[in-house]
Write an enzyme that holds these catalytic residues in place. Sequence first.
Site, PDB file in Angstrom:
ATOM      1  CB  CYS A   2      15.964  -5.911 -12.776  1.00 50.70           C
ATOM      2  SG  CYS A   2      15.799  -6.940 -14.231  1.00 50.70           S
ATOM      3  NE  ARG A  27      19.807  -5.143  -8.164  1.00 52.67           N
ATOM      4  CZ  ARG A  27      19.370  -5.774  -7.093  1.00 52.67           C
ATOM      5  NH1 ARG A  27      20.013  -5.642  -5.936  1.00 52.67           N
ATOM      6  NH2 ARG A  27      18.314  -6.556  -7.144  1.00 52.67           N
ATOM      7  CD1 TRP A  74      20.986  -7.783 -15.359  1.00 57.40           C
ATOM      8  CD2 TRP A  74      21.486  -8.236 -17.476  1.00 57.40           C
ATOM      9  NE1 TRP A  74      22.352  -7.717 -15.481  1.00 57.40           N
ATOM     10  CE2 TRP A  74      22.685  -7.987 -16.777  1.00 57.40           C
ATOM     11  CE3 TRP A  74      21.552  -8.539 -18.847  1.00 57.40           C
ATOM     12  CZ2 TRP A  74      23.935  -8.041 -17.384  1.00 57.40           C
ATOM     13  CZ3 TRP A  74      22.795  -8.593 -19.455  1.00 57.40           C
ATOM     14  CH2 TRP A  74      23.960  -8.347 -18.732  1.00 57.40           C
ATOM     15  CG  ASN A  98      13.909  -6.240  -9.827  1.00 57.34           C
ATOM     16  OD1 ASN A  98      13.904  -5.559 -10.835  1.00 57.34           O
ATOM     17  ND2 ASN A  98      14.617  -5.921  -8.750  1.00 57.34           N
ATOM     18  N   GLY A  99      12.210 -10.044 -11.474  1.00 64.55           N
ATOM     19  CA  GLY A  99      11.769 -11.429 -11.376  1.00 64.55           C
ATOM     20  C   GLY A  99      11.037 -11.893 -12.618  1.00 64.55           C
ATOM     21  CD  GLU A 479      28.620 -26.570  -3.083  1.00 65.58           C
ATOM     22  OE1 GLU A 479      28.368 -25.430  -2.651  1.00 65.58           O
ATOM     23  OE2 GLU A 479      29.780 -26.921  -3.369  1.00 65.58           O
ATOM     24  CE  LYS A 483      28.760 -23.350  -0.540  1.00 64.67           C
ATOM     25  NZ  LYS A 483      30.007 -23.903  -1.064  1.00 64.67           N
ATOM     26  CD  GLU A 486      33.474 -23.881   1.235  1.00 62.05           C
ATOM     27  OE1 GLU A 486      34.252 -23.320   0.452  1.00 62.05           O
ATOM     28  OE2 GLU A 486      32.238 -23.858   1.066  1.00 62.05           O
ATOM     29  CG  HIS A 502      31.920 -50.483  -3.017  1.00 62.67           C
ATOM     30  ND1 HIS A 502      32.350 -51.695  -3.498  1.00 62.67           N
ATOM     31  CD2 HIS A 502      30.702 -50.275  -3.570  1.00 62.67           C
ATOM     32  CE1 HIS A 502      31.446 -52.190  -4.325  1.00 62.67           C
ATOM     33  NE2 HIS A 502      30.432 -51.349  -4.378  1.00 62.67           N
ATOM     34  CE  LYS A 601      32.884 -15.295  -3.337  1.00 63.03           C
ATOM     35  NZ  LYS A 601      31.906 -16.337  -2.988  1.00 63.03           N
TER      36      LYS A 601
END
Length: 606
Positions: A2, A27, A74, A98-99, A479, A483, A486, A502, A601
């Site tokens: 929002c 947004r 939203w 918002n939120g 992940e 990160k 990267e 192992h 990206k």
Amino acid sequence: MCGIVGILGKTSVATNLVDALRRLEYRGYDSAGIATVESGTLERRRAEGKLRNLETRLLSEPLSGRTGIGHTRWATHGGPTERNAHPHMTAKVSVVHNGIIENFRELRRALESKGHRFETETDTEAVVHLITDQMQQGREPIEAVREALKQLQGAFALGIIFAGNDDLMIAARQGSPLAIGHGSGEMYLGSDAIALAPFTDAITYLDEGDWAVLRRSGVEIFAADGTKVNRPVVKSVASALLVDKGNHRHFMAKEIHEQPEVISHTLANYLDMVQGRVKFPDLGIDLAKINRVTISACGTAYYAGLVAKYWIERTARVPVEIDVASEMRYREAPLPKDGLAVFVSQSGETADTLATLRYCKANGQRIASIVNVHTSTIARESHATLPTLAGPEIGVASTKAFTCQLAVLACLAIAIGRARGVLTASQETEIVAALTEVPRHISSILRNEQPFIDIAQDLSKARDVLYLGRGTSFPIALEGALKLKEISYIHAEGYAAGELKHGPIALIDEQVPVIVVAPQDELFEKTLSNMQEVAARGGQIILISDAAADSVGCKVAAHIHMPKVLAFTTPLIYAVPTQLLAYHTAVLMGTDVDQPRNLAKSVTVE
């Protein structure tokens, strides 16, 4: 996401409010509205759909007030109707928000028992009546807001104006960003600096927990404990066409901090938070009859799909086939008749993912795509699109897009589980309640980054780093390693903790940091035994866990304390510490955080 704007102006502000909201259209929103102080009273105009509908309304019913707030919404609690659109108001107070207010039901019941009448399905209206109730008890507006804020739980940003007070606006930030703009005899409020770019480039960003009293002469800012604080005024480089970093050094940092807000809005798109149920869109396939789900993606999006495999198989008892798109498209995998194939991509343009989508489509699969760009090629070529509401993600290393993908996949798992009768109504309610608390828990982690900076001092000196996890924590370990490599260029690998013996255990010595993702779930004791194997060989353990430090049975170099949450939601929350560790390590090493070498990206070629 929002959008909030506010103006204490010298002349009528309605046109400028709408113009500022237009710069927040990126947004995403489904309704819009503004409210102004008109000769001492509050007036508002709202409309469903796009801003042009609000502009049309204002042509026939203009507003002339010099003080006003505006909002693009939203839908979260309640549908995208004019009645549920912001601003919300009583005769005394008008609010944009918002939120998510997590405890709105309890607040609403208490206020209704006092005679307050609610007109909408939204959580925001509880804020309006809470402040009004405080004023009815004799408190002045500033004190009324101060008392109301103490009772709110969740992640939120607020803009508030009052009847009878043409020179007052109050802002509050907990988990959702807010920027204050400084003018000459005017003051401004916005979700980010982009909204305020035509009016001022002098911006103050509220810190977590801050609330502020704006008057035309300036602003007073208070910390959560009520003490008056000074926040710097910075020069913004935002324009109507440029996403701004705000008060963050890098876009990646800004995007990490946006997660409470964007996860809130993504979840709200798929949850009925009032009923405690998933409100999943029709995918054009009977979820009760699905005999297999095929998931394909690349990079970070693949790890989101890997978490979903655990969720769907456990919650819905449906087998899940998952593969990186660059492999799946060439191995000519056999696909079940009338199966569901799910594709995950931030950009919606990933070449390998698109090619695999076309293979699955040609083989009779029902295609659902989880994308952040709803106009993308993958979205257009899918039978059903499940948008993430992360907003533009500028940093090459995905952060908020990843957690929003997880949010959508979590809702998909619940929807399939309910349709198949595997998930009971009470279990669904429990998981939905836990999901709504995720933004608040992430906000609590983001309030203090010093522990991550301290750990990063040591990580920045390492040549190799291992990440370990079990169950849904295994993809988070993968992940986290991605990160770090990267953006810092340190060699990092993620492993299932049970695989340690192992092979990977051969890498461990006193120079190797081992980051262990270990929530206290049913696999916690197994993970502890793996940690003890690392400790016995001198490995430097960095533990990310909600467990007490004295319960792990071995020495750890650092312990990142996590909130206690339902096991289902841990991937969403535990992803954030791995992002912060990678970010601060890269900053200390001086790498290009937002545009790391050799990476793009959106990968639109093989």
